[in-house]
Every structure is written in C-alpha cells, then in structure tokens.
Design an enzyme around this catalytic site. Sequence first.
Site, PDB file in Angstrom:
ATOM      1  N   ARG A   1      73.949  31.682  59.296  1.00 22.93           N
ATOM      2  CA  ARG A   1      73.196  31.553  58.046  1.00 22.93           C
ATOM      3  C   ARG A   1      72.302  30.314  58.134  1.00 22.93           C
ATOM      4  NH1 ARG A   1      75.169  27.367  56.742  1.00 22.93           N
ATOM      5  NH2 ARG A   1      73.397  27.168  55.365  1.00 22.93           N
ATOM      6  N   GLY A   2      71.403  30.196  57.135  1.00 25.71           N
ATOM      7  CA  GLY A   2      70.396  29.135  57.189  1.00 25.71           C
ATOM      8  C   GLY A   2      69.170  29.722  57.887  1.00 25.71           C
ATOM      9  N   ALA A   3      67.998  29.509  57.275  1.00 24.18           N
ATOM     10  CA  ALA A   3      66.788  30.207  57.736  1.00 24.18           C
ATOM     11  C   ALA A   3      66.468  29.975  59.206  1.00 24.18           C
ATOM     12  CB  ALA A   3      65.612  29.771  56.863  1.00 24.18           C
TER      13      ALA A   3
ATOM     14  N   ARG B   1      68.728  40.204  55.820  1.00 24.13           N
ATOM     15  CA  ARG B   1      68.513  39.249  54.716  1.00 24.13           C
ATOM     16  C   ARG B   1      67.034  39.282  54.325  1.00 24.13           C
ATOM     17  NH1 ARG B   1      71.892  33.898  54.383  1.00 24.13           N
ATOM     18  NH2 ARG B   1      71.656  34.411  52.196  1.00 24.13           N
TER      19      ARG B   1
ATOM     20  N   CYS C   1      72.699  22.643  49.307  1.00 22.45           N
ATOM     21  CA  CYS C   1      73.043  23.666  50.295  1.00 22.45           C
ATOM     22  C   CYS C   1      73.278  23.025  51.662  1.00 22.45           C
ATOM     23  CB  CYS C   1      71.967  24.747  50.330  1.00 22.45           C
ATOM     24  SG  CYS C   1      72.508  26.261  51.183  1.00 22.45           S
TER      25      CYS C   1
ATOM     26  N   ASP D   1      63.703  28.428  52.741  1.00 26.24           N
ATOM     27  CA  ASP D   1      63.831  29.763  53.340  1.00 26.24           C
ATOM     28  C   ASP D   1      62.461  30.374  53.541  1.00 26.24           C
ATOM     29  OD1 ASP D   1      66.708  29.396  52.211  1.00 26.24           O
ATOM     30  OD2 ASP D   1      66.742  31.014  53.696  1.00 26.24           O
TER      31      ASP D   1
ATOM     32  N   ASN E   1      64.151  28.686  48.111  1.00 23.15           N
ATOM     33  CA  ASN E   1      65.304  28.081  48.790  1.00 23.15           C
ATOM     34  C   ASN E   1      66.552  28.442  47.980  1.00 23.15           C
ATOM     35  OD1 ASN E   1      66.313  26.366  50.962  1.00 23.15           O
ATOM     36  ND2 ASN E   1      66.781  24.865  49.377  1.00 23.15           N
TER      37      ASN E   1
ATOM     38  N   LYS F   1      58.472  28.986  58.701  1.00 24.61           N
ATOM     39  CA  LYS F   1      59.063  29.368  57.408  1.00 24.61           C
ATOM     40  C   LYS F   1      57.985  29.594  56.351  1.00 24.61           C
ATOM     41  CE  LYS F   1      63.398  27.183  58.425  1.00 24.61           C
ATOM     42  NZ  LYS F   1      64.146  25.935  58.291  1.00 24.61           N
TER      43      LYS F   1
HETATM   44  C1  RUB Z   1      70.567  28.388  53.282  1.00 26.57           C
HETATM   45  C2  RUB Z   1      69.456  27.638  52.635  1.00 26.57           C
HETATM   46  C3  RUB Z   1      68.826  26.533  53.424  1.00 26.57           C
HETATM   47  C4  RUB Z   1      67.603  27.090  54.145  1.00 26.57           C
HETATM   48  C5  RUB Z   1      67.065  26.128  55.196  1.00 26.57           C
HETATM   49  O1  RUB Z   1      70.912  29.564  52.576  1.00 26.57           O
HETATM   50  O2  RUB Z   1      69.011  27.939  51.554  1.00 26.57           O
HETATM   51  O3  RUB Z   1      68.388  25.499  52.593  1.00 26.57           O
HETATM   52  O4  RUB Z   1      67.925  28.301  54.784  1.00 26.57           O
HETATM   53  O5  RUB Z   1      68.024  25.911  56.197  1.00 26.57           O
HETATM   54  P1  RUB Z   1      72.029  30.562  53.180  1.00 26.57           P
HETATM   55  P2  RUB Z   1      67.601  25.376  57.643  1.00 26.57           P
HETATM   56  O6  RUB Z   1      73.246  29.743  53.446  1.00 26.57           O
HETATM   57  O7  RUB Z   1      72.224  31.596  52.126  1.00 26.57           O
HETATM   58  O8  RUB Z   1      71.443  31.149  54.455  1.00 26.57           O
HETATM   59  O9  RUB Z   1      66.842  24.106  57.424  1.00 26.57           O
HETATM   60  O10 RUB Z   1      68.903  25.157  58.372  1.00 26.57           O
HETATM   61  O11 RUB Z   1      66.776  26.435  58.285  1.00 26.57           O
END
Ligand code: RUB
Length: 318
Positions: free
Chosen positions: A22-24, A65, A131, A200, A210, A236
């Site tokens: 998870r995480g974009a 997603r 988050c 995101d 986000n 992004k």
């Molecule tokens: C994660 C989220 C993060 C962004 C950026 O949501 O909102 O703020 O994805 O993350 P989820 P990064 O847990 O639902 O995926 O900077 O790591 O890309």
Amino acid sequence: MDGKGSGPIERTADDILSMRVRGAGRIGRAASRALGELASDYDRGNLGNLSYDLMEAASALLSTRPTAVSLRNAIILTLSGMVSLDDPEELREDVFKRSRDFVSHSEDFVSIIGRKGAALIPDDATVLTHCNSSAALSAIYEGFRLGKVRRVINTETRPWRQGHITSRWLARNGVPVTMIVDSAVNHIMKDVDIVMVGADTITRCGDLINKIGTSQIALSAGENSVSFHTCAETYKFSPTAYAGADVTIEDRGPEEVADPLKVEDMEGVDLRNPVFDVTPARFIDSMITERGPISQEEIGILMDEIFPHGLIDHFSWL
Ligand code: RUB
C-alpha cells in the site's frame, strides 16, 4: 494470463487489493515490477500473445485501487514501448528495462524529495503528518538529520491505522513522535509548525487527493496559519484529471469501519468507508517533487514532458 496460475500479476494484484502493498509509490513500483517480471519470464519461443497478455495484466493491476494515479502512470510508463515497437522480442526487452528504470528512479525520487522537502522545514519544528507516506517521511527524516525537527505529531489514521506504522518507524529511527487520534488534529494544530503529507494523486489544477482526513488537516492548518505541504514524485500527477472531482475516490468495505464481528449488529446503519479525500489547491503551500517545489502553472508543462503527445491516448483502453 501469464500462463503460470499464480504469476507475478496475480500475486501483485492480490497484494495491492489486500493492502499488503500500500501507499501510492509502493503500489506503482509493485505494478511496474510485476509487468517487468511478466515480460522477462515470458516464453521466448512463443511471444505471439505478449502484447495481449501485457494489456490484460495492466487492466488487472489497475482494477485493484482506483484512486492512486501512480498505478496508472507506472503501468503506462512501463508499457510505453507498445506505442512504437512491433517486434515482440524488442517489446519484451523494452518492458523489462523500463520496469527496472521506473523502480530505481522512483526510489531515488523519494530520497531527493527528502532533501528538497527538508529545506522547507523551519528550525526546531514540530511537524504534523498523516497516514504513512514514504515521500513525506523522507523529508521528515532528513529534517531530523539536519537537526531541524524537534518532534513529529502523527495521526492514527482510521480505519486502517497506517499512522501506527509511521509512529513505529519514527520511534525506531530515534525521532520523537506523538500519535494522536484523527479528531484531535484541530485541537493540537496550535503546537504545529508545518504539515507534511504524501499524495495519491495531484490533478492538473493542483488539487491533492490523499488519505481520508487530509483535507480536514489542511483546513485546520490554514485556519491556524500553519504551512501545508505535499511531497509527491512527479508520477503522482495526473495527466488527465483537471480537478479533484475528476478522480474516483475509493470506497472500501464497511467491516473496516465497524468491528467485523459486529457489522450485523449495525442493522439500519449506512456504513460508508471513503478512503481518500480532495484537498483543494488553494490550501496547499507547496508541492514538493524530485524537481523541487512546483507551481500549479508548471503542472501542465510537466505532464506534457512526462507523457509525450499521444501516449495517453494510446492507452485509452486502460
Ligand atoms: C496511503 C496514503 C499515502 C500516499 C503517499 O494510503 O494515502 O499518503 O499513498 O504515500 P493507503 P507514498 O495506505 O490507503 O495506500 O509517499 O508512500 O507514496
């Protein structure tokens, strides 16, 4: 699809769907890596279906997603050789190479954003984050290394509680951290010097999508004259969505909001679980990318550079 039952595409799609990945940024890298693996493992004596299988794989990954444009962009950038390459062996090699480059560049971007973002952190700062964003944390770690960050306040981040991960990471790295429930943000904002969150998706007009709750934090920051920054790799940014309203917000299951064992006890209650929200561009002080902070006006130019003419149209099937 890749002829192996549980191949890289199925495994990656399942990891993203179940939030093991998870995480974009991680989602984008995982998708690109899976396409690269599909190409490199492909039976070289039988490349006739490669294009078709890559398209199927892309659609399967994208369906996991809907909100993170990083996923769509990672897929398009990894498969962009499909626009011009007819020879399947050349395409196979091209996908593998682009996947390797996407993953390594996107990891570098996170470190660069750390340096560029840290420059904006004032001395002796209390930083609030939400988050679990690798990009925002990279800036916070670098700010701490430079002696600028006194403390991080981070939200628990219901319903998945990704903030617990953030708190653990920070504590393990020796960064003083205080975790709060999401609804304490406005109360605590008077103690905060700067807000840094991830992204995101960022639209062409600079709206930020986000984790749910981000927009409330931005409102509170604005009301308290605290600067609000998003840390986001350039992949992004959305080449197509103009404003936040153009982005599909992911709704997840009600069992993430209510105790799964007690969902039936909530009869008559409409449980909703939107997991992202839109922070309008006017609440955002800066968008920190690997190229440094970029302005709203620069987004269009950036998109035309990253996605040359016709590339997005070529992937209209996606
Ligand atoms: C994660 C989220 C993060 C962004 C950026 O949501 O909102 O703020 O994805 O993350 P989820 P990064 O847990 O639902 O995926 O900077 O790591 O890309």
